[in-house]
Design an enzyme around this catalytic site. Structure first.
Site, PDB file in Angstrom:
ATOM      1  N   TYR A 217      -5.207  -5.166  -7.584  1.00  0.00           N
ATOM      2  CA  TYR A 217      -5.098  -5.004  -6.070  1.00  0.00           C
ATOM      3  C   TYR A 217      -4.589  -6.499  -5.541  1.00  0.00           C
ATOM      4  CZ  TYR A 217      -6.089  -4.561  -1.208  1.00  0.00           C
ATOM      5  OH  TYR A 217      -6.242  -4.607   0.262  1.00  0.00           O
TER       6      TYR A 217
ATOM      7  N   VAL B  98      -0.174  -8.788   6.213  1.00  0.00           N
ATOM      8  CA  VAL B  98      -0.530 -10.066   6.721  1.00  0.00           C
ATOM      9  C   VAL B  98       0.279 -11.349   6.452  1.00  0.00           C
ATOM     10  CG1 VAL B  98      -3.075  -9.348   7.689  1.00  0.00           C
ATOM     11  CG2 VAL B  98      -2.370 -10.417   5.151  1.00  0.00           C
TER      12      VAL B  98
ATOM     13  N   LYS C  97       0.950  -1.177  -0.035  1.00  0.00           N
ATOM     14  CA  LYS C  97      -0.077  -0.010   0.165  1.00  0.00           C
ATOM     15  C   LYS C  97       0.994   1.355  -0.083  1.00  0.00           C
ATOM     16  CE  LYS C  97      -3.819  -2.328   2.500  1.00  0.00           C
ATOM     17  NZ  LYS C  97      -4.454  -2.861   3.617  1.00  0.00           N
TER      18      LYS C  97
ATOM     19  N   TYR D 249      -1.853  -0.810  11.166  1.00  0.00           N
ATOM     20  CA  TYR D 249      -3.453  -0.986  11.283  1.00  0.00           C
ATOM     21  C   TYR D 249      -3.930  -0.340  12.474  1.00  0.00           C
ATOM     22  CZ  TYR D 249      -2.494  -4.753   8.040  1.00  0.00           C
ATOM     23  OH  TYR D 249      -2.055  -5.685   6.997  1.00  0.00           O
TER      24      TYR D 249
END
Length: 305
Positions: free
Chosen positions: A189, A259, A64, A241
């Site tokens: 994505y 993750v 990201k 996060y």
């Protein structure tokens, strides 16, 4: 430095037993929960490593940061932030709630899944293939690794089980936040999240951001100073996060987790750090990886605060 890193790995190895590998993407369940590695590349291009630093893993949400940089390079920043916000969400990375309850309808920031889908939609290219090729070329350039590729098995697993992300994307399309073909945007994505890296790759990318977008070896400006600064700021406020505040207090350096077990960290003007530990805590961060960075930050006095 090698002794320090080896000791930190040894001290924190036990924490891998207190987490679990990601299972909502079936292919990620194959990771060895006991793996733990780190690589540091400093401003003088010295490379230090310990543990399972050569293990390959998929970059997942660490991507990201790179996609945000691309979106900001491809578009005027005011347009990008008309589509995605700049504030921490306080919610899990895959939360869908604020897309329905927030009056603006745009995601809180580019580090949660909904926001990352938006920035992915802003990558320039006339076809999906062209966008994918541009994306891969950029990842390879900033990691200085021409062998970086998409893990096909993980990509297919993500695509098959990505219904929550699909729901977010169609909500964003319905509210006019994203334009274009939803399935193509999602395909890109899922592919960006499935790019395979190791700790050295993450440390290289982290170093580029730490050096404000200038390649430490060649002196080439790869990313503008403003974009680099913005990305690092998002790493501080949203990169871990909904544990970003605690991480900022305990570790105090810009970082982004995924993750897949990776954490990329950038210590401004000093070093890039890549950590791998697929055993995750309940918020989706590498449980032993965070402990490693806590110890490293204390011993080397890395906090930017």
């Amino acid at each position: 430095m090698e002794n320090l890193l080896n000791n930190i790995i040894k001290l924190n190895k036990k924490y891998t037993n207190f987490g679990q590998v990601a299972s909502y993407i079936p292919e990620l369940k194959n990771a060895n929960s006991e793996d733990l590695g780190i690589c540091i590349i400093d401003k003088d291009n010295n490379i230090h490593y310990a543990g399972d630093y050569k293990k390959k893993f998929t970059i997942q949400s660490v991507s990201k940061t790179i996609i945000l940089a691309m979106a900001l390079m491809d578009n005027d920043w005011s347009y990008v932030f008309s589509k995605v916000g700049m504030e921490p969400s306080g919610d899990p990375f895959n939360s869908i709630m604020k897309l329905e309850t927030d009056d603006t309808k745009k995601p809180c920031n580019p580090m949660i899944n909904a926001g990352a889908i938006v920035t992915t939609s802003l990558i320039k290219g006339t076809t999906l293939k062209e966008k994918e090729e541009r994306m891969l070329a950029f990842f390879r350039k900033i990691a200085k690794n021409d062998d970086i590729k998409i893990n096909q098995a993980v990509y297919e697993s993500e695509k098959l089980t990505g219904d929550r992300n699909r729901a977010m994307a169609y909500l964003l399309k319905n509210d006019g936040v994203i334009n274009g073909d939803v399935e193509e945007i999602l395909d890109l994505y899922f592919k960006q999240c499935s790019i395979e890296v190791d700790c050295v790759d993450l440390a290289r990318i982290g170093l580029l951001f730490a050096n404000y977008g200038i390649d430490i070896e060649t002196g080439e400006r790869v990313i503008s100073e403003n974009v680099s600064r913005m990305v690092k700021t998002f790493m501080v406020t949203c990169g871990m996060y909904d544990a970003s505040g605690e991480f900022a207090i305990k570790v105090g350096i810009p970082a982004k987790s995924g993750v897949g077990g990776g954490i990329m960290a950038s210590v401004p003007r000093k070093m890039g750090i890549g950590v791998y530990g697929p055993s995750l805590d309940k918020k989706g961060n590498s449980i032993a990886g965070i402990k490693i960075l806590e110890d490293l930050s204390k011993q080397l006095e890395l906090s930017i605060f």
